[in-house]
Write a protein that holds these residues in place. Structure first.
Motif, PDB file in Angstrom:
ATOM      1  N   ASP A 115       0.820  -1.242  -0.116  1.00  0.00           N
ATOM      2  CA  ASP A 115      -0.060   0.123  -0.143  1.00  0.00           C
ATOM      3  C   ASP A 115       0.925   1.307  -0.178  1.00  0.00           C
ATOM      4  O   ASP A 115       1.839   1.475   0.847  1.00  0.00           O
ATOM      5  CB  ASP A 115      -0.881  -0.088   1.085  1.00  0.00           C
ATOM      6  N   TRP A 116       0.619   1.990  -1.177  1.00  0.00           N
ATOM      7  CA  TRP A 116       1.602   3.456  -1.169  1.00  0.00           C
ATOM      8  C   TRP A 116       1.466   4.261  -0.022  1.00  0.00           C
ATOM      9  O   TRP A 116       2.390   5.188   0.377  1.00  0.00           O
ATOM     10  CB  TRP A 116       1.106   3.900  -2.511  1.00  0.00           C
ATOM     11  N   GLY A 117       0.266   4.319   0.637  1.00  0.00           N
ATOM     12  CA  GLY A 117       0.127   5.058   1.654  1.00  0.00           C
ATOM     13  C   GLY A 117       0.311   4.683   3.087  1.00  0.00           C
ATOM     14  O   GLY A 117       0.099   5.464   3.913  1.00  0.00           O
ATOM     15  N   ALA A 118       0.715   3.323   3.362  1.00  0.00           N
ATOM     16  CA  ALA A 118       0.757   2.759   4.614  1.00  0.00           C
ATOM     17  C   ALA A 118       2.147   3.306   5.189  1.00  0.00           C
ATOM     18  O   ALA A 118       3.016   3.709   4.533  1.00  0.00           O
ATOM     19  CB  ALA A 118       0.910   1.200   4.257  1.00  0.00           C
ATOM     20  N   ARG A 119       2.228   3.318   6.575  1.00  0.00           N
ATOM     21  CA  ARG A 119       3.241   3.806   7.338  1.00  0.00           C
ATOM     22  C   ARG A 119       4.279   2.852   7.335  1.00  0.00           C
ATOM     23  O   ARG A 119       4.135   1.234   7.622  1.00  0.00           O
ATOM     24  CB  ARG A 119       2.943   4.035   8.700  1.00  0.00           C
ATOM     25  N   VAL A 120       5.618   3.112   7.114  1.00  0.00           N
ATOM     26  CA  VAL A 120       6.661   2.004   7.066  1.00  0.00           C
ATOM     27  C   VAL A 120       6.711   1.337   8.167  1.00  0.00           C
ATOM     28  O   VAL A 120       7.020   0.099   8.291  1.00  0.00           O
ATOM     29  CB  VAL A 120       7.998   2.732   6.801  1.00  0.00           C
ATOM     30  N   GLY A 121       6.527   1.892   9.436  1.00  0.00           N
ATOM     31  CA  GLY A 121       6.389   0.898  10.943  1.00  0.00           C
ATOM     32  C   GLY A 121       5.372   0.036  10.961  1.00  0.00           C
ATOM     33  O   GLY A 121       5.534  -0.837  11.632  1.00  0.00           O
ATOM     34  N   ASP A 122       4.439   0.223  10.163  1.00  0.00           N
ATOM     35  CA  ASP A 122       3.359  -0.837   9.974  1.00  0.00           C
ATOM     36  C   ASP A 122       3.443  -2.018   9.258  1.00  0.00           C
ATOM     37  O   ASP A 122       2.610  -3.235   9.036  1.00  0.00           O
ATOM     38  CB  ASP A 122       2.129  -0.220   9.741  1.00  0.00           C
ATOM     39  N   LEU A 123       4.777  -1.933   8.303  1.00  0.00           N
ATOM     40  CA  LEU A 123       4.957  -3.009   7.393  1.00  0.00           C
ATOM     41  C   LEU A 123       5.522  -4.268   8.053  1.00  0.00           C
ATOM     42  O   LEU A 123       6.236  -4.032   9.461  1.00  0.00           O
ATOM     43  CB  LEU A 123       5.750  -2.688   6.359  1.00  0.00           C
ATOM     44  N   SER A 124       5.474  -5.520   7.576  1.00  0.00           N
ATOM     45  CA  SER A 124       6.236  -6.593   7.803  1.00  0.00           C
ATOM     46  C   SER A 124       7.951  -6.283   7.688  1.00  0.00           C
ATOM     47  O   SER A 124       8.334  -5.190   6.901  1.00  0.00           O
ATOM     48  CB  SER A 124       5.924  -7.858   7.284  1.00  0.00           C
ATOM     49  N   GLY A 125       8.689  -7.067   8.344  1.00  0.00           N
ATOM     50  CA  GLY A 125      10.304  -6.834   8.099  1.00  0.00           C
ATOM     51  C   GLY A 125      10.534  -6.997   6.742  1.00  0.00           C
ATOM     52  O   GLY A 125      11.391  -6.281   6.190  1.00  0.00           O
ATOM     53  N   GLY A 126       9.747  -8.113   6.095  1.00  0.00           N
ATOM     54  CA  GLY A 126      10.296  -8.371   4.616  1.00  0.00           C
ATOM     55  C   GLY A 126       9.749  -7.248   3.591  1.00  0.00           C
ATOM     56  O   GLY A 126      10.455  -6.799   2.691  1.00  0.00           O
ATOM     57  N   GLN A 127       8.892  -6.552   3.889  1.00  0.00           N
ATOM     58  CA  GLN A 127       8.052  -5.368   3.167  1.00  0.00           C
ATOM     59  C   GLN A 127       8.949  -4.027   3.399  1.00  0.00           C
ATOM     60  O   GLN A 127       9.326  -3.526   2.260  1.00  0.00           O
ATOM     61  CB  GLN A 127       6.661  -5.078   3.700  1.00  0.00           C
ATOM     62  N   GLN A 128       9.555  -4.029   4.643  1.00  0.00           N
ATOM     63  CA  GLN A 128      10.455  -2.836   4.795  1.00  0.00           C
ATOM     64  C   GLN A 128      11.495  -3.016   3.989  1.00  0.00           C
ATOM     65  O   GLN A 128      12.165  -2.196   3.662  1.00  0.00           O
ATOM     66  CB  GLN A 128      10.629  -2.753   6.333  1.00  0.00           C
ATOM     67  N   ARG A 129      12.190  -4.217   4.156  1.00  0.00           N
ATOM     68  CA  ARG A 129      13.200  -4.712   3.462  1.00  0.00           C
ATOM     69  C   ARG A 129      13.115  -4.347   1.702  1.00  0.00           C
ATOM     70  O   ARG A 129      13.932  -3.661   1.178  1.00  0.00           O
ATOM     71  CB  ARG A 129      13.825  -6.107   3.643  1.00  0.00           C
ATOM     72  N   ARG A 130      12.106  -4.432   1.299  1.00  0.00           N
ATOM     73  CA  ARG A 130      11.872  -4.298  -0.138  1.00  0.00           C
ATOM     74  C   ARG A 130      11.694  -2.838  -0.476  1.00  0.00           C
ATOM     75  O   ARG A 130      12.261  -2.189  -1.518  1.00  0.00           O
ATOM     76  CB  ARG A 130      10.484  -5.197  -0.718  1.00  0.00           C
ATOM     77  N   VAL A 131      11.130  -1.964   0.357  1.00  0.00           N
ATOM     78  CA  VAL A 131      10.888  -0.550   0.452  1.00  0.00           C
ATOM     79  C   VAL A 131      12.485   0.075   0.316  1.00  0.00           C
ATOM     80  O   VAL A 131      12.530   0.965  -0.386  1.00  0.00           O
ATOM     81  CB  VAL A 131      10.029  -0.128   1.626  1.00  0.00           C
ATOM     82  N   ALA A 132      13.206  -0.369   1.451  1.00  0.00           N
ATOM     83  CA  ALA A 132      14.523   0.112   1.414  1.00  0.00           C
ATOM     84  C   ALA A 132      15.457  -0.115  -0.007  1.00  0.00           C
ATOM     85  O   ALA A 132      16.034   0.692  -0.577  1.00  0.00           O
ATOM     86  CB  ALA A 132      15.196  -0.476   2.524  1.00  0.00           C
ATOM     87  N   LEU A 133      15.072  -1.428  -0.699  1.00  0.00           N
ATOM     88  CA  LEU A 133      15.838  -1.808  -1.788  1.00  0.00           C
ATOM     89  C   LEU A 133      15.254  -0.726  -2.945  1.00  0.00           C
ATOM     90  O   LEU A 133      16.058  -0.426  -3.627  1.00  0.00           O
ATOM     91  CB  LEU A 133      15.626  -3.278  -1.997  1.00  0.00           C
ATOM     92  N   ALA A 134      13.953  -0.759  -3.079  1.00  0.00           N
ATOM     93  CA  ALA A 134      13.295  -0.025  -3.912  1.00  0.00           C
ATOM     94  C   ALA A 134      13.809   1.455  -3.942  1.00  0.00           C
ATOM     95  O   ALA A 134      14.186   2.169  -4.877  1.00  0.00           O
ATOM     96  CB  ALA A 134      11.649   0.135  -3.894  1.00  0.00           C
ATOM     97  N   ALA A 135      13.919   2.062  -2.702  1.00  0.00           N
ATOM     98  CA  ALA A 135      14.288   3.586  -2.460  1.00  0.00           C
ATOM     99  C   ALA A 135      15.837   3.567  -2.823  1.00  0.00           C
ATOM    100  O   ALA A 135      16.345   4.641  -3.630  1.00  0.00           O
ATOM    101  CB  ALA A 135      14.595   3.854  -0.756  1.00  0.00           C
TER     102      ALA A 135
END
Length: 620
Positions: A115-135
């Motif tokens: 979800d594009w509007g979700a808070r990073v802190g509410d994501l799972s560890g795997g999703q946070q890792r993918r967001v960091a890689l995308a950034a």
């Protein structure tokens, strides 16, 4: 090739040990480096030194002026208060990043189901890792350091990442240094390998397959104390040679010596003998899944699954995250009851599961390793040989000193190995592995695969590690839209099916607000999505049919490309033969041959891509 950065006489030590001692290494334009080595030997530390994250105790790292360096660190964390969109594209307006092909490609490949509007802190560890890689990947970097980038990516995501980094820079531009235990990814992206061991960095030409071949030759000439390691790597070599031909088409050294070594090696495992043992231990019936389905409320996870699992069967299961792989494993081991159909277990079946939770170690975390294994069997039979628990521990990388270490003080990789040992000592005849590669380095993965080669029972593996699946299993199945499908073509067939599935078909990626923003910001509708964010086959199917003249011209170009490819492939074979016969002390001559080979491979790749484009347009 232009020099980008270099490390000279690096020395680094921690309070208990020396990590690097007088290490000198360089990085040039066009380098694609895979870094391998045992856990704890300094792979991640090397990346931090080269990227300037930490300073050496002695020596220096020099960087050419104006070079932009990006790094994905395992310890990197994002601001938990940011939204996903803010974390990836910052404060850029929608039309700015949506107009950038790279940004669209990265978001589609890594964050389309977040979800594009979700808070990073509410994501799972795997999703946070993918967001960091995308950034990171959206940025414009001359040098990329990636530390375990394939963690939390499925097979499809790993294939996308390999394709992305291969296309990211033109030939002989940019540089990539990657640490990963995913050996398929190493082979797909790296042209050279650095092995970190014993406080040094040893370079090898080629990706993981080439590294294994050269390392076997090196170990073969080593002292007798290295005999056990030699045998293990030779067995790995035998499987590599019997695998896809592409794996051995890349090494740039003496192929004749490798072939002589291969000729004297047995197959990785004696399949006939193992299946015979499995039949004796298991009987005819193992597990029969008959028209089974699983539903959670209104959501149907699996449906109409029929699978008669045979004695000695070695099967890999593929599927996107959330497809139902863990649910299928639960049906097999009996922890999940089907809501339709039934599951029948044979009378002699004894199932054990290596899961991701390390549940077997929770009750013994304060006990020494010696005490834990002493409570179980005194011997174990693998591949027809009787082994003591101590010998099994040695094969899995434990030293005698570690026998007195409490379980809670073991590293993640050591706990994973101990978990596998405890399961094997219980002597199951059906073994289920759920993501078994977590926390293991490439050496330990090879050791685990060697141990599994001698397992005589039925083996079922769920993993995103493509190399492991192809190495230890004989067949693969995929889960698509809740149904189970046999894949005679293995992982390649699975990826082809996924890439060719139109939007709205079976098992689509969930629609995300990020993708909607791509459409809105880029002023495109869903039916005219950017090519970088859509499968090639989908783009081809939506293209207009060719006119008569255009079709004739396309057919002529396809024929011409076929002829060119035939000539170029023949020339490439000639170069391989010249490499094998060349004097390897003649570095300038080898460099010339290597440059010619790279140019040929680049031409072949470009022609093949054009051939595919034309073929798709002719089929439209």
């Amino acid at each position: 090739m232009a020099h980008l950065l270099g490390a000279e006489a690096l020395h680094l030590e921690f309070p208990t040990r020396v990590v690097f001692d007088s290490v000198t290494i360089g990085l040039n334009e066009g380098d694609r480096i895979g870094v391998v080595g045992r856990n704890g030997d300094g792979k991640s530390t090397l990346l931090k030194l080269l990227a300037g994250r930490i300073e050496p105790d002695a020596g220096r790292v020099t960087v050419r002026g104006g070079i932009r360096i990006g790094m994905l660190d395992q310890s990197d964390t994002l601001d938990p208060h940011l939204t996903v969109g803010e974390a990836i594209v910052g404060d850029l307006a929608d039309h700015e990043w949506a107009g950038d092909p790279r940004a669209r490609d990265v978001i589609s490949g890594l964050a389309s189901d977040i979800d594009w509007g979700a808070r990073v802190g509410d994501l799972s560890g795997g999703q946070q890792r993918r967001v960091a890689l995308a950034a990171l990947l959206i940025g414009d970097w001359d040098v990329l350091f990636l530390d375990e980038p394939t963690n939390h990516l499925d097979v499809e995501g790993i294939a996308w990442l390999a394709d992305h980094v291969n296309r990211r820079w033109p030939a002989n531009q940019g540089a990539l240094v990657v640490v990963t235990h995913d050996r398929w990814f190493l082979d797909a992206v790296s042209t050279d390998t650095w092995e970190v061991h014993d406080r040094i960095i040893e370079p090898f030409e080629g990706g993981y397959a080439a590294y294994v071949l050269q390392r076997v030759e090196r170990d073969r000439q080593a002292a007798a104390s290295e005999a056990r390691r030699q045998n293990l790597m030779r067995k790995e070599l035998a499987w590599l040679r019997r695998g896809a031909p592409a794996r051995t088409s890349k090494p740039k050294f003496r192929i004749d010596a490798a072939n002589a070594l291969i000729a004297n090696e047995p197959p990785p495992r004696d399949t006939v003998s193992l299946q015979s043992m499995a039949m004796q231990r298991l009987g005819k019936d193992v597990v029969d899944v008959l028209d089974a389905g699983v539903r959670y409320g209104d959501r149907e996870v699996l449906r109409d699954i029929t699978w008669r699992i045979a004695p000695g069967e070695r099967t890999g299961i593929l599927g996107v995250n959330g497809a139902g792989k863990s649910t299928l494993l639960g049906l097999i081991d009996g922890s999940i009851e089907p809501t339709s159909g039934r599951v029948k277990h044979g009378k002699t079946v004894k199932i054990a599961t290596l899961d991701q939770r390390l549940a077997e170690l929770a009750e013994v975390q304060h006990d020494p390793v010696r005490t834990v294994i002493g409570r179980l069997r005194t011997s174990y039979v693998a591949g027809g040989k009787e082994l003591t628990p101590g010998q099994l521990l040695e094969r899995l990388g434990f030293s005698s000193a570690q026998l007195s270490t409490p379980v809670k003080d073991l590293s993640g990789g050591q706990k994973r190995r101990l978990q596998l040992l405890l399961i094997l000592l219980d002597e199951p005849n059906v073994l289920i592995l759920d993501e078994p590669t977590n926390d293991l380095d490439t050496d330990m993965l090879a050791a685990m695969e060697d141990l599994l080669d001698g397992f005589p029972g039925t083996l079922i593996v769920v993993s995103h590690d493509r190399y492991l699946l192809e190495r230890v299993t004989d067949q693969q199945y995929g889960i698509f839209d809740g149904t189970l499908r046999h894949l005679p073509g293995g992982v390649d067939e699975y990826l082809a099916i996924r890439a060719g599935r139109p939007a709205g078909g079976s098992s689509p990626r969930p629609t995300s607000s990020a993708q909607e923003r791509v459409d809105a910001g880029g002023a495109r509708t869903a039916s005219a999505a950017p090519a970088s964010a859509a499968p090639a086959s989908a783009a081809a199917s939506s293209s207009p049919a060719l006119s008569g003249a255009e079709r004739r011209n396309a057919e002529k170009e396809v024929s011409a490309i076929d002829r060119k490819l035939t000539k170029l492939n023949a020339e490439l074979e000639r170069l391989h033969a010249e490499f094998a016969a060349h004097d390897h002390s003649d570095y300038s001559g080898l460099g010339r041959l290597q440059q010619e080979q790279q140019q040929l491979e680049q031409q072949i790749e470009e022609l093949e891509m054009r051939w595919l484009e034309l073929s798709e347009s002719l089929e439209a």
